[in-house]
Scaffold this active site. Structure first.
Site, PDB file in Angstrom:
ATOM      1  N   GLN A  88     -17.778  -6.083  -1.072  1.00 12.64           N
ATOM      2  CA  GLN A  88     -17.087  -6.871  -2.571  1.00 12.64           C
ATOM      3  C   GLN A  88     -17.118  -8.246  -1.779  1.00 12.64           C
ATOM      4  OE1 GLN A  88     -13.952  -4.042  -2.403  1.00 12.64           O
ATOM      5  NE2 GLN A  88     -12.799  -5.086  -2.503  1.00 12.64           N
ATOM      6  N   HIS A 137       0.902  -1.168   0.101  1.00 10.80           N
ATOM      7  CA  HIS A 137      -0.452   0.042  -0.520  1.00 10.80           C
ATOM      8  C   HIS A 137       1.097   1.263   0.153  1.00 10.80           C
ATOM      9  CE1 HIS A 137      -2.346  -3.017   2.367  1.00 10.80           C
ATOM     10  NE2 HIS A 137      -3.449  -2.561   1.446  1.00 10.80           N
ATOM     11  N   SER A 156      -2.676  -8.211   3.065  1.00 10.61           N
ATOM     12  CA  SER A 156      -3.342  -8.158   4.705  1.00 10.61           C
ATOM     13  C   SER A 156      -4.065  -9.420   4.889  1.00 10.61           C
ATOM     14  CB  SER A 156      -4.020  -7.179   4.489  1.00 10.61           C
ATOM     15  OG  SER A 156      -4.243  -6.397   3.877  1.00 10.61           O
TER      16      SER A 156
HETATM   17  P1  AMP Z   1      -6.457  -3.444  -0.807  1.00  6.42           P
HETATM   18  O1  AMP Z   1      -6.415  -2.732   1.013  1.00  6.42           O
HETATM   19  O2  AMP Z   1      -6.154  -5.389  -0.355  1.00  6.42           O
HETATM   20  O3  AMP Z   1      -8.031  -3.251  -1.053  1.00  6.42           O
HETATM   21  O4  AMP Z   1      -6.011  -3.016  -1.750  1.00  6.42           O
HETATM   22  C1  AMP Z   1      -5.360  -1.470  -1.638  1.00  6.42           C
HETATM   23  C2  AMP Z   1      -4.349  -1.689  -2.834  1.00  6.42           C
HETATM   24  O5  AMP Z   1      -3.153  -2.165  -2.436  1.00  6.42           O
HETATM   25  C3  AMP Z   1      -4.522  -2.082  -4.475  1.00  6.42           C
HETATM   26  O6  AMP Z   1      -4.923  -1.559  -5.478  1.00  6.42           O
HETATM   27  C4  AMP Z   1      -4.019  -3.473  -4.406  1.00  6.42           C
HETATM   28  O7  AMP Z   1      -3.388  -3.884  -6.039  1.00  6.42           O
HETATM   29  C5  AMP Z   1      -2.373  -2.451  -3.557  1.00  6.42           C
HETATM   30  N1  AMP Z   1      -2.131  -3.948  -3.179  1.00  6.42           N
HETATM   31  C6  AMP Z   1      -1.862  -4.365  -2.391  1.00  6.42           C
HETATM   32  N2  AMP Z   1      -1.215  -4.933  -2.244  1.00  6.42           N
HETATM   33  C7  AMP Z   1       0.097  -5.278  -3.137  1.00  6.42           C
HETATM   34  C8  AMP Z   1       1.384  -5.732  -3.296  1.00  6.42           C
HETATM   35  N3  AMP Z   1       2.003  -6.152  -2.513  1.00  6.42           N
HETATM   36  N4  AMP Z   1       2.083  -4.379  -3.917  1.00  6.42           N
HETATM   37  C9  AMP Z   1       1.371  -3.899  -5.114  1.00  6.42           C
HETATM   38  N5  AMP Z   1       0.707  -3.347  -4.117  1.00  6.42           N
HETATM   39  C10 AMP Z   1      -0.408  -3.773  -3.241  1.00  6.42           C
END
Ligand code: AMP
Length: 282
Positions: A61, A37, A186
C-alpha cells in the site's frame, strides 16, 4: 496474549479461540499504536468474545518514494499496549509470509479506488484491499474494526465486503483526536513542533465547515471556499484535496442535506495527513 508470526500459527490460534468463543473481532493495524488504534481494540473487546490484532506494515500500500522504510516500527511497545488491553492474539507476519515469491493476486475495488486518496496514491486502495482480504481469509473474524479517520479506506472495504460476500460485520469507530483537535496518526511523529502547529489547520478547517453547516449553509461550493480560506492561513502546508463527498461512493455532492463526508488531505513537512468529518443528514 499469544504472538504469532506465521499464517499457520494465526489459523491455529484462531481455531483454538473458536472452540469456546463465538464472536471473534479483528483489528488490523500497521503498529506504532496510539489511542486511536486502542479505541478500536476496546470496541472489539466490548463487542466480541475474543480479539485478534494484527501488526503489519503492508508494503503493497506504499508507492515507491513513500514512507515504507521510515514508517515507525515499535513492536515490543505495541505488544505491551495490546496485552494491557486484553487482546488474545497478535498476528505480526513478515512481508515474505504475506507475499511469498510469486504472489500475484491483487484485490481491486474499481471506480471508488480512484477517488479521494486513491487519486494521489493510486496503488494505495488496491494494497489495502489486498492485505485486508488476506487478513479476513486468515482470521475469518465475525467483526472487523476500522477507524473513520481513514474514510476512503472504509468506503473501499465496505464495497469489498459486500461485493465479495465476506461473512463479517465491518465496524467503523470514530476518529480519536489529541486535546487540541489533531487527529491521532502514527505519522504525527514525523512532525516538528512548528509543523505540528501548522497541522492543526486540518481539524480547524473541518470545524469551520461544520460551523457553517450548523449556521444553515448546505451547498458544497461555499463550504469548500470557506474551508480553503482557513487552509490559506497556513501557506506552508501542501493541500492535496478538500472535498465534500458521498461517504459510500466518495463522489462529490453538490450539497450536504442528505449527509456527506467532508475530507481533507495535506502534506505538512514530511507527513501526509488526512482528516474528515461526517455530516449527518438534515
Ligand atoms: P494504521 O495503523 O494507520 O493502518 O491504522 C489502523 C487502524 O486504526 C485503521 O482502521 C485506522 O483507521 C485506525 N485509526 C488510525 N488512527 C485513528 C484515529 N485517530 N482514530 C480512530 N481510528 C484510527
Amino acid at each position: 496474549m499469544l504472538t504469532v508470526k506465521t499464517i499457520a500459527g494465526a489459523r491455529a490460534a484462531v481455531a483454538r479461540l473458536r472452540v469456546e468463543r463465538h464472536c471473534i473481532g479483528l483489528v488490523p493495524t500497521m503498529g506504532a499504536l496510539h489511542e486511536g488504534h486502542l479505541s478500536l481494540v476496546r470496541a472489539a473487546k466490548a463487542a466480541c468474545d475474543a480479539v485478534v490484532a494484527t501488526i503489519f506494515v503492508n508494503p503493497t500500500q506504499f508507492a515507491p518514494g513513500e514512507d515504507f522504510s521510515t514508517y515507525p516500527r515499535r513492536f515490543e511497545a505495541d505488544c505491551a499496549l495490546l496485552e494491557a488491553e486484553g487482546v488474545d492474539v497478535v498476528f505480526a507476519p513478515e512481508a515474505a509470509e504475506m507475499y511469498p515469491a510469486g504472489a500475484s493476486t491483487i484485490v481491486e475495488v474499481e471506480e471508488i479506488s480512484d477517488r479521494l486518496d486513491g487519486l494521489s496514491r493510486p496503488g494505495h486502495p488496491r494494497g489495502v484491499a489486498t492485505v485486508v482480504a488476506k487478513l479476513f481469509n486468515i482470521v475469518q473474524p465475525d467483526k472487523a474494526f476500522f477507524g473513520q479517520k481513514d474514510a476512503a479506506q472504509v468506503a473501499v472495504l465496505r464495497h469489498m465486503v459486500r461485493d465479495q460476500n465476506y461473512n463479517l460485520e465491518l465496524v467503523v469507530c470514530p476518529t480519536v483526536r489529541e486535546t487540541d483537535g489533531l487527529a491521532m496518526s502514527s505519522r504525527n511523529h514525523y512532525l516538528s513542533a512548528d509543523e505540528r502547529r501548522s497541522a492543526l489547520v486540518l481539524s480547524r478547517t473541518l470545524r469551520h465547515i461544520e460551523a457553517r453547516i450548523a449556521a444553515g449553509v448546505v451547498e458544497s461550493a461555499p463550504l469548500i471556499d470557506a474551508g480553503l480560506a482557513v487552509l490559506a492561513e497556513e501557506p506552508e502546508i501542501r493541500l492535496d484535496y478538500l472535498r465534500i463527498v458521498d461517504p459510500e461512493t466518495l463522489e462529490d455532492v453538490a450539497d450536504v442535506s442528505a449527509g456527506a463526508l467532508v475530507a481533507v488531505a495535506a502534506a505538512v513537512g514530511p507527513a501526509r495527513l488526512i482528516d474528515n468529518v461526517l455530516i449527518p443528514p438534515r
